[in-house]
Scaffold this motif. Sequence first.
Motif, PDB file in Angstrom:
ATOM      1  N   ILE A 178      14.541  46.197  65.338  1.00 31.83           N
ATOM      2  CA  ILE A 178      14.550  47.075  64.162  1.00 31.83           C
ATOM      3  C   ILE A 178      13.178  47.160  63.499  1.00 31.83           C
ATOM      4  CG2 ILE A 178      16.990  46.625  63.693  1.00 31.83           C
ATOM      5  CD1 ILE A 178      15.997  44.811  61.345  1.00 31.83           C
ATOM      6  N   VAL A 236      25.508  43.349  61.760  1.00 32.27           N
ATOM      7  CA  VAL A 236      25.001  44.375  60.841  1.00 32.27           C
ATOM      8  C   VAL A 236      26.132  44.851  59.931  1.00 32.27           C
ATOM      9  CG1 VAL A 236      24.020  46.684  60.651  1.00 32.27           C
ATOM     10  CG2 VAL A 236      23.190  45.124  62.427  1.00 32.27           C
ATOM     11  N   VAL A 276      23.203  49.762  56.727  1.00 35.24           N
ATOM     12  CA  VAL A 276      21.800  50.163  56.837  1.00 35.24           C
ATOM     13  C   VAL A 276      21.506  51.153  55.725  1.00 35.24           C
ATOM     14  CG1 VAL A 276      20.048  51.251  58.283  1.00 35.24           C
ATOM     15  CG2 VAL A 276      21.833  49.850  59.346  1.00 35.24           C
ATOM     16  N   ARG A 315      18.902  53.751  54.231  1.00 37.86           N
ATOM     17  CA  ARG A 315      17.735  54.533  54.631  1.00 37.86           C
ATOM     18  C   ARG A 315      16.825  54.782  53.441  1.00 37.86           C
ATOM     19  NH1 ARG A 315      18.305  57.918  58.835  1.00 37.86           N
ATOM     20  NH2 ARG A 315      16.061  58.214  58.547  1.00 37.86           N
ATOM     21  N   ASP A 339      16.425  49.478  55.142  1.00 34.27           N
ATOM     22  CA  ASP A 339      16.749  48.058  55.132  1.00 34.27           C
ATOM     23  C   ASP A 339      18.037  47.829  55.920  1.00 34.27           C
ATOM     24  OD1 ASP A 339      14.631  47.050  53.424  1.00 34.27           O
ATOM     25  OD2 ASP A 339      15.637  48.092  51.784  1.00 34.27           O
ATOM     26  N   VAL A 340      18.064  46.736  56.670  1.00 28.56           N
ATOM     27  CA  VAL A 340      19.244  46.368  57.444  1.00 28.56           C
ATOM     28  C   VAL A 340      19.839  45.097  56.835  1.00 28.56           C
ATOM     29  CG1 VAL A 340      20.121  45.681  59.701  1.00 28.56           C
ATOM     30  CG2 VAL A 340      18.290  47.387  59.543  1.00 28.56           C
ATOM     31  N   LEU A 358      13.685  47.979  58.204  1.00 25.49           N
ATOM     32  CA  LEU A 358      13.872  48.853  59.363  1.00 25.49           C
ATOM     33  C   LEU A 358      12.694  49.807  59.406  1.00 25.49           C
ATOM     34  CD1 LEU A 358      15.548  50.174  61.662  1.00 25.49           C
ATOM     35  CD2 LEU A 358      16.670  51.555  59.883  1.00 25.49           C
ATOM     36  N   ALA A 384      14.201  53.449  63.605  1.00 23.97           N
ATOM     37  CA  ALA A 384      15.386  53.932  62.893  1.00 23.97           C
ATOM     38  C   ALA A 384      16.249  54.848  63.762  1.00 23.97           C
ATOM     39  CB  ALA A 384      14.961  54.649  61.619  1.00 23.97           C
TER      40      ALA A 384
END
Length: 247
Positions: free
Chosen positions: A199, A210, A213, A215, A222-223, A234, A239
Amino acid sequence: MTPPQRALLVDDERLARAELRELLRPYPWVKVVGEADGVTSALARIEELQPSLLFLDVQMPGESGFDLLARLPACPFDVIFVTAHDAHALRAFEVNALDYLLKPVHPDRLARTLSRLAGEEPGGAEPARGPGRQKLTEGDLLLLENGAKSRFVRVEQIVCVRGAGDYSEVFAADGGQTLSPRPLKDWEQRLPERTFARIHRSALVNLAFVERVDRSLGGGGDVYLRGLPEPLPLSRSHAAALRERFG
């Protein structure tokens, strides 16, 4: 002078244990301190006897030799697997076993293994470790060493691996964290691609952990991973590939 070894023999077959005892007689520096016929009895004997060397059968009724190692909080002894099937050799190396012996154990093969244990490398001996670039599977067991301490972790229980210069940090589902001398690129080559994804240039994650996520406007994000207090970054370049993995 060869340091003395306190050996525990773990095998569900009584005759196999007796044969191995006999084969070890010419090596007075290897003292057999006890025997066990399965995982449960082996755990008790390990706690009681504190061996420095384990001769461990792979296939036993109920739980296997690999299951035994997975149940130990640490591994303060050397492990020599004894198995009737050479298909287990790779997994033996993955848990950093000193060696594996095929049944019936040949005296010459045992001699080479014990020479290796004593710090000698006779000509023609097999390497002490297996191939370093083999692909791992989710069920494989890894020995993660951290200074004087070591612990066993199944691949499927690795939450993420983060780069730390020439090293890497391995985070496990039980909250354990280990600094590994293996660089991140090696982990990427060896971890199963169907389970792990890059990532960021400095992070690999287990997709099973996970949670979400987030965006960002720049295309990255961020994950959030189950078991980690803080999200991992990320990168924009990874992505799209991550979105594709999640459909």
